[in-house]
Enzyme design. Structure first.
Site, PDB file in Angstrom:
ATOM      1  N   ASP A   5       0.880  -1.173   0.000  1.00 27.04           N
ATOM      2  CA  ASP A   5       0.000   0.000   0.000  1.00 27.04           C
ATOM      3  C   ASP A   5       0.912   1.216   0.000  1.00 27.04           C
ATOM      4  O   ASP A   5       1.433   1.602   1.048  1.00 27.04           O
ATOM      5  CB  ASP A   5      -0.893  -0.017   1.240  1.00 27.04           C
ATOM      6  CG  ASP A   5      -1.878   1.141   1.258  1.00 27.04           C
ATOM      7  OD1 ASP A   5      -2.258   1.603   0.168  1.00 27.04           O
ATOM      8  OD2 ASP A   5      -2.247   1.584   2.353  1.00 27.04           O
ATOM      9  N   GLU A  66      -1.255  -1.056  -4.900  1.00 29.96           N
ATOM     10  CA  GLU A  66      -2.487  -0.311  -5.138  1.00 29.96           C
ATOM     11  C   GLU A  66      -2.290   0.666  -6.290  1.00 29.96           C
ATOM     12  O   GLU A  66      -1.307   1.400  -6.343  1.00 29.96           O
ATOM     13  CB  GLU A  66      -2.920   0.444  -3.877  1.00 29.96           C
ATOM     14  CG  GLU A  66      -4.242   1.158  -4.075  1.00 29.96           C
ATOM     15  CD  GLU A  66      -4.841   1.670  -2.782  1.00 29.96           C
ATOM     16  OE1 GLU A  66      -4.975   0.887  -1.833  1.00 29.96           O
ATOM     17  OE2 GLU A  66      -5.183   2.860  -2.721  1.00 29.96           O
ATOM     18  N   ASP A 139      -2.587   0.707   6.966  1.00 28.17           N
ATOM     19  CA  ASP A 139      -1.737   0.537   5.778  1.00 28.17           C
ATOM     20  C   ASP A 139      -1.233  -0.905   5.684  1.00 28.17           C
ATOM     21  O   ASP A 139      -1.065  -1.446   4.588  1.00 28.17           O
ATOM     22  CB  ASP A 139      -0.558   1.502   5.837  1.00 28.17           C
ATOM     23  CG  ASP A 139      -0.995   2.893   6.226  1.00 28.17           C
ATOM     24  OD1 ASP A 139      -1.213   3.711   5.329  1.00 28.17           O
ATOM     25  OD2 ASP A 139      -1.159   3.142   7.435  1.00 28.17           O
TER      26      ASP A 139
END
Lengths: 196, 196
Positions: A5, A66, A139
């Site tokens: 992330d 991501e 996260d």
């Protein structure tokens, strides 16, 4: 596989082992943080050194990241994009395929709905990984969710294809079972919904 | 010093020597291009390898980079931000200071107006560098303009302070001549105008 992330203040990293039967196990999880009061170049170097060490330690077969959208979170998106570029190059230098998944894809894969909130994603990540509580901070849970998403999509549709989808849409759906086609249709629908 | 106009499809690089009397000379210029039909990870690796080779070849004392804004050019800004993150880390790994300048700062420094168009910038870059025509394509001219901007700002106000401004605003203006203060005021005004 490794899920990332990306972020400048907090970059979540997770290693998840996904078996062919979709059973997923958390191997390791970490958040690389860079102090906001450091100069930008030092902050990005912290991220770069951290991701290099992580990839060298875990030698993953794929990095799932991501996909960053420019229209979201304008105040932090530039740092996030810079961090994501660094992560992608770190993987490419090691010939590790990179797969990008949208937040909506991740939510849909993990919770069944592309519109779930962070709490719901964290809760499902904990359940999937058989943990008492979600990896923290968020996260880390998001990184684990990315790895699970990629593992499950790869398991269903072939990881080579998924890995190659870094910058191109998924190819045709011929040769899939009706259930697989239904899932793809559901995901396409989820993708068409504006994500967080 | 090296100026970089970051981009995924075209990343402009220029080496400009700026003397204390502000005389600027173009040493070398290059555009690293990555094919849009390559996967994103391969494209970013082309940029990363290109900037690494450029910095190792020229060993600049500073890298001046265009500051990327998220609200501009939405369709290409993510690739630009990813490329800029890679450039910043490449410099940081070599302990080369990174300075960020906004497009408005560059236009103001090179042409005297923060609202000049690309043609005017290219024309002034050619004049400043004593060239028959601007470096081409525009990404190369922009990279040269960034190096000139940084060299001139550094010459006037001290390159250490300029280099350290990567992520923080310029510090106080005490100890400057009235002309220098006037220039800072003009630049601050130029900065407040919405840039391209």
């Amino acid at each position: 596989m490794v899920g990332v992330d990306p972020g400048l203040t907090r970059c979540g990293l997770a290693v998840v082992d996904v078996e062919p039967n979709r059973r997923a196990t958390l191997i390791d999880v970490k958040v690389i943080g860079s102090e906001p009061d450091l100069p930008l170049d030092r902050r990005l170097l912290v991220i770069a050194d951290g991701i290099d060490a992580w990839l060298d330690q875990h030698k993953p077969d794929v990095v799932a990241l991501e996909r960053v959208f420019s229209q979201l979170n304008v105040s932090t998106v530039m740092g996030t994009a810079q961090a994501s570029g660094i992560v992608i190059v770190a993987a490419a230098r090691r010939d590790i395929p990179v797969a990008l998944h949208t937040p909506t894809e991740v939510k849909a894969a993990v919770t069944g709905s592309g519109q779930s909130n962070k709490q719901a994603v964290g809760k499902m990540v904990a359940k999937i990984l058989r943990l008492d509580e979600p990896p923290s901070p968020a996260d880390a849970a998001d990184a684990a969710a990315l790895a699970i998403t990629h593992g499950w999509r790869g398991a269903a549709f072939g990881s080579a294809g998924a890995a190659a989808s870094a910058s191109s849409p998924r190819s045709g759906t011929s040769g899939l079972t009706p259930a697989q086609r239904a899932w793809i249709a559901a995901e396409a629908k989820a993708r068409s919904v504006k994500s967080r």
